[in-house]
Scaffold this motif. Structure first.
Motif, PDB file in Angstrom:
ATOM      1  N   GLY A   1      -4.883   7.798  -0.834  1.00 49.57           N
ATOM      2  CA  GLY A   1      -3.667   7.828  -0.045  1.00 49.57           C
ATOM      3  C   GLY A   1      -2.755   6.659  -0.310  1.00 49.57           C
ATOM      4  O   GLY A   1      -2.752   6.058  -1.396  1.00 49.57           O
ATOM      5  N   SER A   2      -1.977   6.268   0.724  1.00 55.89           N
ATOM      6  CA  SER A   2      -0.956   5.232   0.545  1.00 55.89           C
ATOM      7  C   SER A   2      -1.529   3.836   0.432  1.00 55.89           C
ATOM      8  O   SER A   2      -0.867   2.928  -0.072  1.00 55.89           O
ATOM      9  CB  SER A   2       0.026   5.284   1.722  1.00 55.89           C
ATOM     10  OG  SER A   2      -0.669   5.044   2.955  1.00 55.89           O
ATOM     11  N   LEU A   3      -2.765   3.634   0.914  1.00 61.86           N
ATOM     12  CA  LEU A   3      -3.335   2.286   0.841  1.00 61.86           C
ATOM     13  C   LEU A   3      -3.863   1.945  -0.543  1.00 61.86           C
ATOM     14  O   LEU A   3      -3.980   0.770  -0.884  1.00 61.86           O
ATOM     15  CB  LEU A   3      -4.475   2.137   1.870  1.00 61.86           C
ATOM     16  CG  LEU A   3      -4.073   2.166   3.351  1.00 61.86           C
ATOM     17  CD1 LEU A   3      -5.301   1.895   4.228  1.00 61.86           C
ATOM     18  CD2 LEU A   3      -2.998   1.137   3.658  1.00 61.86           C
ATOM     19  N   LEU A   4      -4.207   2.953  -1.316  1.00 62.24           N
ATOM     20  CA  LEU A   4      -4.746   2.693  -2.657  1.00 62.24           C
ATOM     21  C   LEU A   4      -3.577   2.502  -3.634  1.00 62.24           C
ATOM     22  O   LEU A   4      -2.860   3.444  -3.961  1.00 62.24           O
ATOM     23  CB  LEU A   4      -5.634   3.848  -3.101  1.00 62.24           C
ATOM     24  CG  LEU A   4      -6.312   3.681  -4.465  1.00 62.24           C
ATOM     25  CD1 LEU A   4      -7.191   2.440  -4.482  1.00 62.24           C
ATOM     26  CD2 LEU A   4      -7.125   4.924  -4.820  1.00 62.24           C
TER      27      LEU A   4
ATOM     28  N   SER B   1     -12.088   0.016 -10.914  1.00 58.35           N
ATOM     29  CA  SER B   1     -11.664  -1.054 -10.018  1.00 58.35           C
ATOM     30  C   SER B   1     -10.541  -0.511  -9.146  1.00 58.35           C
ATOM     31  O   SER B   1      -9.539  -0.001  -9.661  1.00 58.35           O
ATOM     32  CB  SER B   1     -11.177  -2.258 -10.823  1.00 58.35           C
ATOM     33  OG  SER B   1     -10.659  -3.249  -9.972  1.00 58.35           O
ATOM     34  N   LEU B   2     -10.704  -0.600  -7.813  1.00 53.28           N
ATOM     35  CA  LEU B   2      -9.735  -0.053  -6.867  1.00 53.28           C
ATOM     36  C   LEU B   2      -9.106  -1.198  -6.085  1.00 53.28           C
ATOM     37  O   LEU B   2      -9.813  -2.129  -5.643  1.00 53.28           O
ATOM     38  CB  LEU B   2     -10.414   0.916  -5.888  1.00 53.28           C
ATOM     39  CG  LEU B   2     -10.830   2.303  -6.402  1.00 53.28           C
ATOM     40  CD1 LEU B   2     -11.896   2.249  -7.464  1.00 53.28           C
ATOM     41  CD2 LEU B   2     -11.299   3.167  -5.222  1.00 53.28           C
ATOM     42  N   ARG B   3      -7.802  -1.157  -5.947  1.00 53.61           N
ATOM     43  CA  ARG B   3      -7.102  -2.178  -5.159  1.00 53.61           C
ATOM     44  C   ARG B   3      -6.418  -1.512  -3.978  1.00 53.61           C
ATOM     45  O   ARG B   3      -5.602  -0.611  -4.142  1.00 53.61           O
ATOM     46  CB  ARG B   3      -6.079  -2.899  -6.024  1.00 53.61           C
ATOM     47  CG  ARG B   3      -5.223  -3.903  -5.236  1.00 53.61           C
ATOM     48  CD  ARG B   3      -4.286  -4.650  -6.134  1.00 53.61           C
ATOM     49  NE  ARG B   3      -5.037  -5.547  -7.019  1.00 53.61           N
ATOM     50  CZ  ARG B   3      -4.462  -6.315  -7.932  1.00 53.61           C
ATOM     51  NH1 ARG B   3      -3.142  -6.281  -8.082  1.00 53.61           N
ATOM     52  NH2 ARG B   3      -5.202  -7.093  -8.705  1.00 53.61           N
ATOM     53  N   TYR B   4      -6.742  -2.015  -2.751  1.00 49.59           N
ATOM     54  CA  TYR B   4      -6.164  -1.503  -1.512  1.00 49.59           C
ATOM     55  C   TYR B   4      -5.180  -2.527  -0.970  1.00 49.59           C
ATOM     56  O   TYR B   4      -5.426  -3.748  -1.022  1.00 49.59           O
ATOM     57  CB  TYR B   4      -7.246  -1.237  -0.476  1.00 49.59           C
ATOM     58  CG  TYR B   4      -8.250  -0.183  -0.894  1.00 49.59           C
ATOM     59  CD1 TYR B   4      -7.960   1.175  -0.727  1.00 49.59           C
ATOM     60  CD2 TYR B   4      -9.468  -0.534  -1.432  1.00 49.59           C
ATOM     61  CE1 TYR B   4      -8.885   2.145  -1.099  1.00 49.59           C
ATOM     62  CE2 TYR B   4     -10.394   0.434  -1.810  1.00 49.59           C
ATOM     63  CZ  TYR B   4     -10.092   1.767  -1.648  1.00 49.59           C
ATOM     64  OH  TYR B   4     -11.003   2.733  -2.015  1.00 49.59           O
ATOM     65  N   LEU B   5      -4.064  -2.020  -0.417  1.00 49.45           N
ATOM     66  CA  LEU B   5      -3.048  -2.927   0.110  1.00 49.45           C
ATOM     67  C   LEU B   5      -2.195  -2.201   1.128  1.00 49.45           C
ATOM     68  O   LEU B   5      -1.782  -1.057   0.931  1.00 49.45           O
ATOM     69  CB  LEU B   5      -2.152  -3.438  -1.031  1.00 49.45           C
ATOM     70  CG  LEU B   5      -0.945  -4.275  -0.612  1.00 49.45           C
ATOM     71  CD1 LEU B   5      -1.399  -5.636  -0.090  1.00 49.45           C
ATOM     72  CD2 LEU B   5       0.017  -4.479  -1.781  1.00 49.45           C
ATOM     73  N   ASP B   6      -1.926  -2.893   2.238  1.00 50.66           N
ATOM     74  CA  ASP B   6      -0.988  -2.403   3.249  1.00 50.66           C
ATOM     75  C   ASP B   6       0.153  -3.407   3.299  1.00 50.66           C
ATOM     76  O   ASP B   6      -0.059  -4.570   3.682  1.00 50.66           O
ATOM     77  CB  ASP B   6      -1.659  -2.286   4.612  1.00 50.66           C
ATOM     78  CG  ASP B   6      -0.760  -1.573   5.624  1.00 50.66           C
ATOM     79  OD1 ASP B   6       0.474  -1.591   5.424  1.00 50.66           O
ATOM     80  OD2 ASP B   6      -1.280  -1.014   6.603  1.00 50.66           O
TER      81      ASP B   6
END
Length: 806
Positions: free
Chosen positions: A743-746, A770-775
């Protein structure tokens, strides 16, 4: 076209104008002068000498010791090695201290013990090219044909006190292929009169038409043919002034009759031909098309096989000349000629051009007939030549000539207004300005208010429409006097078109990535393309008259030429080469071409050798699929092309496991891959990687709105996962699933590892992401990240049966 300035001054008074000024003004007026050659620029102390005696050198078989009178109290002694030197000859002598072309300086010397105080010169040593020197002087020294005063300056006698202007003529300016045509041009530029040469002919009681019968089978091919009989001619060497004029024009003098026809050719621009009437074979001149496979021998002693497309001059039965191109060998003027049949004709330019091209004969005559000669100068040039033959060869000219005459000599009439001229040129000319230009050009013009009716002389066959008159006004009025104005139409600021901008971006990116741009031919062969797997023969356009077998078809791809460039470099020990090309390819859907093929723009690249070589740190990386894929992805990113996917394909000529199709928005737009090892081996190449894109399609989807995002204020969270999946599942499929589930966080997903081997079940592989999550609005908590991360793991398990590697 070589223009002798000395010859040009016979028609126009240029005493107050230098050759450099003439060249400058002609170039400014539209006829470019390529070069200016002053023939005597390097010659000093060149005199006429009379050889008083000539004796063999006592110690050299091939040397002669000559006593030469050079106008001084005592003769000078000159040692000469020419075989044709002899007593009582008048020769050109370069004195001690003199200079010759090429920087040669004459010094006093001893040759085998004998003092030599000068040099008896050949024409080659005086700067004449070998191809224009009379055959009798091709070897050895030059002997003056007449007696001159010893010590006299030899430079003007040889015509070396001259300057040669070489004109670079455009195809439409055939009028400037003659000295008179150039004279009219120069006279218009400098506002001078033109002196037309006159050579009166003495009247006789007999006429040519009583002796010769002229028949023309088709006057569309030959609307005018005139034959003049000249009797009692004496064949001999031409006078020196005539020989010099021809040599300065690039023509070899032969004898007085042939030299006169060549002289008039350059003077009037009208080709003439002289036949030996006694060898002609009959009193009938018949002009017709050649019979199929008819054979004749031309002046160059070559037998030519003719066809009905060729026009010939015959004696009623046998061809004696190829009309407008070259005469026949059997009736050429020789030393025994006593009677001459002088031909002056107007031939259809298209017929002459076809014969010249098909038979491979390019002569001064054919060049002028192809472009169209002045119909009002045909008879005048014949009269000029006949008069010169009367004066220089002692001939008796029989007039009137025998002829067939259906030639249209009408002048072209063009009507134009002053408003039209000014609107096109952006000028504010008045009526008197235009009339003054027409006067300088020697054009008859009538003026009614501000409307001009111009009668264009037939010598200017390049002028046919109003635009031609406007061009003449601009040329003679002066291009540099036309004011600078903005176009009188709605204008927009100049800028690159989207296609130009995209090409520029692509070039800059690829050059920055280390590639060099290549430019190759648009013509190729089907075999060259098929060898690399491009076998779509139905879309290939073949050339009707190819220049060679290697250039027999329009290309449908850029790759083969780039591979050729790699081979060229590899054969010269340049092994690390990366090339790209942006160019046109051509496709058609027709088996028989009836319309223009589709022209498309492709972008292709080819790589071989090392991609990275850092000798100091010992790092060496060869080009591989992923390096090329990185270049491709960077290019598409630079062009703002989105929704790009690569999918494995099998393509003929490419490696079956290292080739992929490039899809943009679900449509195939190109491919990337490695040449098949067998193909590379056949070409003696190492591993070669290529990609090719349909650039037109890229431009259609590129250039979208660029979105800028602020630098995140809150930290991101990274998670790594190693998923065990079936070996046939592609990483790209898993990546898309992760993106959808995240979704939007990934914000970012990257593959960083692939493992196959022990500790894994058969038929399985491990892919690490490798996954980067960000809000962007807040700091993520562990619970926020874990919730989304669990969705990702569930999605890859449900869709791909992926499990976390333990």
């Amino acid at each position: 076209m070589l223009v002798s300035y000395k010859w040009l001054k016979r028609y126009v008074n240029l005493d107050d104008v230098t050759p450099e000024e003439v060249a400058e003004q002609m170039t400014r007026s539209g006829i470019e002068v390529d070069s200016i050659e002053k023939k005597d620029a390097e010659i000093t102390k060149l005199q006429v000498g009379k050889v008083l005696s000539c004796e063999k050198h006592p110690d050299a078989d091939k040397l002669n010791v000559c006593q030469v009178d050079v106008g001084e109290e005592e003769p000078v002694q000159i040692v000469c090695g020419a075989a044709n030197v002899g007593a009582d000859q008048f020769v050109a002598v370069s004195r001690v201290g003199g200079r010759l072309p090429g920087g040669m300086k004459i010094k006093r010397a001893k040759l085998r013990g004998v003092v030599s105080e000068g040099m008896i010169c050949s024409l080659q040593e005086l700067g004449f090219e070998g191809k224009v020197i009379p055959k009798k002087y091709a070897e050895g020294i030059y002997n003056f044909p007449n007696e001159y005063t010893p010590g006299e300056d030899a430079v003007p006698l040889l015509g070396l006190d001259d300057t040669i202007l070489e004109l670079d003529l455009t195809p439409n300016r055939s009028d400037a292929l003659s000295m008179l045509g150039v004279a009219y041009e120069v006279a218009a530029i400098f506002d001078r009169d033109v002196r037309i040469p006159e050579t009166p002919i003495q009247a006789t009681e007999r006429s040519s038409e009583s002796m010769i019968n002229v028949h023309v089978a088709n006057t569309a091919d030959n609307p005018y043919y005139g034959a003049t009989v000249i009797e009692d001619v004496t064949i001999e060497e031409s006078p020196l002034w005539l020989q010099s004029a021809l040599m300065m024009s690039g023509v070899r003098p032969l004898n007085n009759i042939v030299d006169i026809t060549n002289y008039v050719l350059f003077e009037y621009g009208q080709p003439l031909h002289a036949f030996d009437l006694d060898q002609f074979g009959s009193s009938e001149v018949s002009v017709r098309r050649a019979y199929d496979n008819e054979v004749m021998k031309t002046l160059d002693d070559q037998e030519r096989k003719l066809s009905p497309e060729h026009l010939v001059i015959t004696n009623g039965t046998t061809p004696v000349a190829l009309a407008g191109v070259m005469g026949g060998a059997d009736s050429e003027v020789s030393d025994q000629t006593g009677r001459v049949l002088l031909e002056a004709a107007y031939f259809n330019p298209a017929v002459v051009r076809q014969a010249s091209r098909e038979l491979g004969i390019r002569s001064d005559s054919s060049i002028r007939f192809e472009k169209g000669v002045d119909p009002n100068r045909v008879e005048a040039s014949a009269a000029r030549a006949a008069g010169l033959i009367q004066d220089l060869a002692g001939g008796t000219v029989l007039l009137p000539e025998a002829k067939v005459d259906e030639l249209n000599r009408d002048e072209t009439v063009i009507t134009i207004t002053l408003e039209k001229i000014n609107s096109v040129l952006g000028t504010s000319l008045i009526v008197s300005d235009v009339l003054d230009v027409m006067r300088k050009l020697k054009f008859d013009v009538t003026e009614n208010g501000e409307t001009f009716t111009v009668n264009v002389p037939t010598r200017r066959q390049d002028i046919a429409i109003q635009a031609d008159i406007i061009e003449e006004v601009a040329r003679i009025y002066g291009y540099d006097q036309i004011p600078t104005t903005l176009p009188n139409t709605a204008t927009t600021p100049g800028k690159l078109t989207p296609a130009q901008e995209a090409k520029r971006k692509a070039r800059r990116y690829l050059e920055g990535a280390g590639l060099s741009e290549a430019v190759s031919y648009s013509l190729t062969t089907k075999e060259k393309e098929e060898a690399l797997g491009f076998t779509d023969a139905e879309s290939r356009v073949r050339v009707s008259l190819p220049m060679s077998e290697d250039r027999s078809a329009l290309r449908t791809t850029l790759v083969p030429h780039l591979v050729d460039a790699l081979r060229h470099n590899k054969n010269r020990n340049n092994y690390d080469v990366h090339l790209f090309e942006i160019g046109s390819v051509f496709h058609t859907s027709e088996a028989v071409i009836t319309k223009q093929p589709d022209e498309k723009t492709y972008l292709s690249a080819a790589f071989m050798g090392k991609w990275f070589d850092h000798a100091w740190q010992g790092e060496v990386t060869d080009v591989d699929f992923f390096a090329v894929k990185g270049v491709l992805e960077g290019l598409l990113s630079t062009l703002n092309v989105e929704n790009v996917e690569l999918s494995p394909i099998e393509k003929e000529g490419c490696h079956p496991g290292r080739t992929a199709a490039v899809h943009i928005n679900g449509e195939e737009a190109g491919f990337i891959g490695q040449l098949h090892p067998a193909v590379a081996k056949d070409l003696s190449l190492p591993d070669v990687y290529v990609f090719e894109l349909q650039f037109d399609r890229l431009m259609a989807v590129s250039g979208g709105t660029v979105k800028y995002e602020a630098i995140p204020r809150f930290p991101s969270v990274e998670r790594d996962i190693a998923l065990v999946v079936n070996r046939d599942i592609q990483a790209g499929e898993i990546e898309r699933t992760i993106q959808e589930a995240g979704g939007s966080l990934l914000k970012q997903v990257n593959v960083f590892d692939l493992y196959e081997g022990e500790h894994l079940e058969a038929g399985k592989k491990s892919i690490a992401f490798s996954l980067r999550y960000l809000d962007p609005a807040k700091t993520l908590t562990e619970e926020d990240v874990q919730a989304v991360h669990d969705q990702v793991l569930k999605a890859v398990h449900d869709r791909h049966e992926a499990t976390l590697r333990q």
